[in-house]
Design a protein around this motif. Structure first.
Motif, short mmCIF file in Angstrom:
data_model
loop_
_atom_site.label_atom_id
_atom_site.label_comp_id
_atom_site.label_asym_id
_atom_site.label_seq_id
_atom_site.Cartn_x
_atom_site.Cartn_y
_atom_site.Cartn_z
N ALA A 132 0.86 -1.19 0.00
CA ALA A 132 0.00 0.00 0.00
C ALA A 132 0.89 1.24 0.00
O ALA A 132 2.06 1.16 0.38
CB ALA A 132 -0.91 -0.01 1.22
N PRO A 133 0.37 2.39 -0.41
CA PRO A 133 1.18 3.60 -0.46
C PRO A 133 1.80 3.99 0.89
O PRO A 133 2.88 4.55 0.94
CB PRO A 133 0.21 4.68 -0.92
CG PRO A 133 -0.89 3.96 -1.59
CD PRO A 133 -0.98 2.62 -0.93
N GLY A 134 1.14 3.66 1.98
CA GLY A 134 1.65 4.01 3.30
C GLY A 134 2.68 3.05 3.86
O GLY A 134 3.29 3.32 4.90
N ASP A 135 2.91 1.92 3.19
CA ASP A 135 3.91 0.96 3.66
C ASP A 135 5.31 1.54 3.48
O ASP A 135 5.55 2.35 2.59
CB ASP A 135 3.82 -0.36 2.88
CG ASP A 135 2.57 -1.16 3.21
OD1 ASP A 135 1.97 -0.92 4.26
OD2 ASP A 135 2.21 -2.03 2.39
N THR A 136 6.22 1.12 4.34
CA THR A 136 7.60 1.61 4.23
C THR A 136 8.33 0.86 3.13
O THR A 136 7.93 -0.24 2.73
CB THR A 136 8.37 1.41 5.55
OG1 THR A 136 8.51 0.01 5.80
CG2 THR A 136 7.67 2.09 6.71
N LEU A 137 9.41 1.46 2.66
CA LEU A 137 10.22 0.79 1.64
C LEU A 137 10.91 -0.45 2.22
O LEU A 137 11.18 -1.40 1.49
CB LEU A 137 11.25 1.75 1.05
CG LEU A 137 10.67 2.88 0.21
CD1 LEU A 137 11.79 3.69 -0.45
CD2 LEU A 137 9.70 2.37 -0.84
N LEU A 138 11.16 -0.44 3.52
CA LEU A 138 11.73 -1.63 4.16
C LEU A 138 10.76 -2.80 4.02
O LEU A 138 11.16 -3.92 3.68
CB LEU A 138 12.04 -1.34 5.63
CG LEU A 138 12.66 -2.48 6.42
CD1 LEU A 138 14.00 -2.89 5.82
CD2 LEU A 138 12.83 -2.07 7.88
N GLU A 139 9.48 -2.55 4.26
CA GLU A 139 8.46 -3.60 4.10
C GLU A 139 8.36 -4.03 2.65
O GLU A 139 8.23 -5.22 2.36
CB GLU A 139 7.11 -3.10 4.60
CG GLU A 139 6.00 -4.12 4.50
CD GLU A 139 6.22 -5.37 5.32
OE1 GLU A 139 5.68 -6.42 4.94
OE2 GLU A 139 6.96 -5.34 6.34
N ALA A 140 8.43 -3.09 1.72
CA ALA A 140 8.37 -3.43 0.29
C ALA A 140 9.55 -4.33 -0.10
O ALA A 140 9.37 -5.32 -0.82
CB ALA A 140 8.36 -2.17 -0.56
N VAL A 141 10.74 -4.00 0.38
CA VAL A 141 11.92 -4.82 0.06
C VAL A 141 11.77 -6.22 0.65
O VAL A 141 12.11 -7.22 0.01
CB VAL A 141 13.21 -4.13 0.57
CG1 VAL A 141 14.40 -5.07 0.53
CG2 VAL A 141 13.48 -2.88 -0.25
N ARG A 142 11.25 -6.31 1.86
CA ARG A 142 11.02 -7.62 2.48
C ARG A 142 10.05 -8.45 1.63
O ARG A 142 10.28 -9.64 1.40
CB ARG A 142 10.46 -7.46 3.88
CG ARG A 142 11.49 -7.09 4.89
CD ARG A 142 10.89 -7.07 6.29
NE ARG A 142 11.88 -6.64 7.24
CZ ARG A 142 11.63 -5.89 8.29
NH1 ARG A 142 10.41 -5.48 8.54
NH2 ARG A 142 12.59 -5.54 9.12
N ARG A 143 8.97 -7.84 1.20
CA ARG A 143 7.98 -8.57 0.40
C ARG A 143 8.55 -8.97 -0.96
O ARG A 143 8.24 -10.03 -1.48
CB ARG A 143 6.71 -7.75 0.23
CG ARG A 143 5.95 -7.64 1.53
CD ARG A 143 4.64 -6.95 1.37
NE ARG A 143 4.04 -6.72 2.68
CZ ARG A 143 2.93 -6.06 2.87
NH1 ARG A 143 2.27 -5.55 1.83
NH2 ARG A 143 2.46 -5.89 4.08
N MET A 144 9.38 -8.12 -1.55
CA MET A 144 10.03 -8.49 -2.81
C MET A 144 10.94 -9.69 -2.59
O MET A 144 11.00 -10.59 -3.43
CB MET A 144 10.85 -7.32 -3.37
CG MET A 144 10.04 -6.26 -4.03
SD MET A 144 11.14 -4.97 -4.68
CE MET A 144 10.08 -3.56 -4.57
N GLY A 145 11.63 -9.69 -1.47
CA GLY A 145 12.51 -10.81 -1.16
C GLY A 145 11.75 -12.10 -0.95
O GLY A 145 12.17 -13.16 -1.41
N VAL A 146 10.60 -12.02 -0.30
CA VAL A 146 9.78 -13.21 -0.07
C VAL A 146 9.28 -13.77 -1.39
O VAL A 146 9.30 -14.98 -1.61
CB VAL A 146 8.57 -12.87 0.86
CG1 VAL A 146 7.54 -13.97 0.85
CG2 VAL A 146 9.06 -12.60 2.27
N ARG A 147 8.86 -12.90 -2.29
CA ARG A 147 8.36 -13.34 -3.60
C ARG A 147 9.47 -13.65 -4.58
O ARG A 147 9.24 -14.30 -5.59
CB ARG A 147 7.48 -12.25 -4.21
CG ARG A 147 6.07 -12.31 -3.71
CD ARG A 147 5.11 -11.51 -4.54
NE ARG A 147 5.02 -12.00 -5.90
CZ ARG A 147 4.95 -11.21 -6.96
NH1 ARG A 147 4.99 -9.91 -6.84
NH2 ARG A 147 4.85 -11.71 -8.16
N GLY A 148 10.66 -13.12 -4.33
CA GLY A 148 11.75 -13.31 -5.28
C GLY A 148 11.51 -12.54 -6.56
O GLY A 148 11.81 -13.01 -7.65
#
Length: 184
Positions: A132-148
């Motif tokens: 979501a727009p309010g999520d931090t970039l740290l959370e976005a990077v974590r989710r990208m890592g989980v999905r690969g």
């Protein structure tokens, strides 16, 4: 060396004291001292703090490619040459249905024509991890890592409407801007 296990505890105590004295005299390790002399300053946790202070809304790309859920496979294949790694599939209200990745597009390109003529984008779209727009970039990077994956769809939290995408390149650029701005 002495075949006497009675010296292990005093030896461990001596090592702990020596480590404490060495840290007081020289706070850098061999490698961090070398980097510091070259002008590089490493501090644990700084990367996480920078990314935690930035939000997805700061870097989202609203012009990311998307297709309607009723799009034909031929329409999907038209996007095969694009730089985007994933193609968002949206319904009539603009809500995210799923994503079609490059691997899926390549598989569709090799599939028999009579099979692909029956499919639409909603049939081949896979569920996607979103931010979501309010999520931090740290959370976005974590989710990208989980999905690969190198990108994530950005959706409104309450409606699921697609707003754009965020990529690793966006995150890296924002991180570099923030670090460069804070070093001045």
């Amino acid at each position: 060396m002495t075949n006497d296990y009675a010296i292990v505890v005093p030896l461990m105590l001596a090592v702990v004291i020596a480590q404490g004295v060495a840290k007081r005299l020289e706070p850098d390790s061999l490698y961090s001292g070398w980097l510091r002399r070259r002008g590089e300053h490493l501090e644990h946790g700084v990367d996480r703090d920078v990314l935690a202070g930035l939000h997805v809304r700061d870097v989202l790309d609203p012009g990311a490619p998307s297709v309607p859920e009723t799009a034909s496979v031929d329409h999907l294949l038209d996007h095969l040459g694009n730089a985007a790694t994933e193609l968002a599939v949206v319904d009539g209200d603009g809500c995210l249905v799923g994503v079609v990745g490059l691997a899926e597009l390549a598989r569709l390109a090799r599939a028999p024509r009579d099979l692909t003529a029956l499919l639409v984008a909603a049939d081949v779209a896979l569920p996607a991890e979103t931010v979501a727009p309010g999520d931090t970039l740290l959370e976005a990077v974590r989710r990208m890592g989980v999905r690969g994956t190198g990108s994530l769809p950005v959706v409104e939290a309450d409606t699921g409407r697609l707003l754009g995408t965020v990529t690793r390149a966006h995150v890296l650029a924002a991180y570099q801007r923030e670090v460069a701005g804070s070093s001045h």
